[in-house]
Design an enzyme around this catalytic site. Structure first.
Site, short mmCIF file in Angstrom:
data_model
loop_
_atom_site.label_atom_id
_atom_site.label_comp_id
_atom_site.label_asym_id
_atom_site.label_seq_id
_atom_site.Cartn_x
_atom_site.Cartn_y
_atom_site.Cartn_z
N GLY A 185 7.55 -6.95 -7.53
CA GLY A 185 8.17 -5.97 -8.41
C GLY A 185 8.04 -4.58 -7.83
N CYS B 81 -1.16 -3.28 -7.38
CA CYS B 81 0.04 -2.45 -7.33
C CYS B 81 0.31 -2.05 -5.88
CB CYS B 81 -0.16 -1.21 -8.19
SG CYS B 81 1.22 -0.07 -8.21
N LEU B 82 1.58 -2.07 -5.49
CA LEU B 82 1.95 -1.66 -4.14
C LEU B 82 1.64 -0.19 -3.89
CD1 LEU B 82 5.37 -3.53 -3.77
CD2 LEU B 82 3.14 -4.18 -2.81
N GLN C 78 8.24 4.52 -7.32
CA GLN C 78 7.39 4.11 -6.21
C GLN C 78 8.04 4.39 -4.86
OE1 GLN C 78 6.53 0.07 -8.13
NE2 GLN C 78 4.69 0.49 -6.91
N HIS D 141 4.32 -4.03 -16.21
CA HIS D 141 3.79 -3.21 -15.11
C HIS D 141 4.85 -2.24 -14.60
CE1 HIS D 141 1.21 -2.64 -11.43
NE2 HIS D 141 2.39 -2.27 -10.94
N GLU D 142 6.06 -2.75 -14.35
CA GLU D 142 7.11 -1.89 -13.79
C GLU D 142 7.62 -0.89 -14.83
OE1 GLU D 142 7.13 -1.90 -10.72
OE2 GLU D 142 6.27 -3.87 -10.39
N HIS E 223 5.38 2.00 -14.87
CA HIS E 223 5.69 2.94 -13.79
C HIS E 223 6.78 3.92 -14.22
CE1 HIS E 223 3.37 1.99 -10.23
NE2 HIS E 223 3.64 0.70 -10.34
#
Length: 169
Positions: free
Chosen positions: A45, A92-93, A50, A134-135, A138
Site C-alpha cells: 500500500g 510503513c514504507l 508518501q 493505514h493508508e 496517511h
C-alpha cells in the site's frame, strides 16, 4: 516512474491532504507512479503524501504485484463503517525498519472515487481492512506510530534520530 518515498520527518507525511478534484491524466500518472513505487519498495500500500503529493489518493495491492486484478486505486476515501478488531505488527514504507503492534478494525466499509471520479464503495477484512485504515491515516497526516503507546513511539523516534545523526536516514 518510480518516485522517492518520503521518510518520517518530511512535513508532507504529517499534513492532511486536499481532496482530489481533477480526475484527469495527471491523476492517472500519479497513480501509476505510486503503483510502480510501491512494487519496487516492495510494499502492499502507498498513499500520495508518501511520494510528496498531498492529495487524497491511495493504492493497495495485497498481492504486491504478483496477481492481476488486485489493485485498488482510490481517491477521496473515507471509512464509513467498521467492525471488530485485530492486533498485528504494522510497519510503513516511510518508517523503514520499524514495526509495532497496533489494533485496527477487523472489517471496514470505505467510500471514495475511482480515477474517473465515479463513486466506489468497497469492504475489506483482515489485511485489507488494516491496509485501508493505514493508508487513509496517511491522507489525514497520521503515521501508524501516532497510534501506538507513547513509550514505543518515543523509542522508535529516538532510534530514528540516531540514524539521522549518523547520516543513515
Amino acid at each position: 516512474m518510480i518516485r522517492p518515498i518520503l521518510k518520517y520527518g518530511a512535513p508532507e507525511l504529517e499534513t492532511p491532504c486536499q481532496p482530489v478534484t481533477n480526475f484527469d491524466r495527471d491523476l492517472e500518472a500519479v497513480a501509476v507512479d505510486m503503483l510502480e513505487t510501491m512494487y519496487a519498495a516492495p510494499g502492499i500500500g502507498l498513499a500520495a503524501p508518501q511520494v510528496g503529493v498531498t492529495i487524497r489518493l491511495l493504492v493497495i495491492d495485497l498481492s504486491a504485484g504478483q496477481e492481476q486484478g488486485h489493485q485498488i486505486l482510490l481517491a477521496n476515501p473515507e471509512i464509513v463503517e467498521e467492525q471488530g478488531s485485530q492486533r498485528e505488527e504494522e510497519g510503513c514504507l516511510s518508517i523503514p525498519g520499524f514495526t509495532a503492534p497496533l489494533t485496527r478494525p477487523l472489517w471496514v466499509k470505505v467510500r471514495g472515487q475511482n480515477l474517473k471520479g465515479d463513486p466506489v464503495e468497497l469492504t475489506g477484512k483482515e489485511l485489507l481492512a488494516r491496509a485501508l485504515c493505514h493508508e487513509i491515516d496517511h491522507l489525514d497526516g497520521i503515521l501508524y506510530f501516532d497510534r501506538i503507546s507513547v513509550f514505543k513511539r518515543d523509542s522508535i523516534k529516538r532510534r530514528i534520530r540516531k540514524l539521522i545523526k549518523a547520516g543513515e536516514w
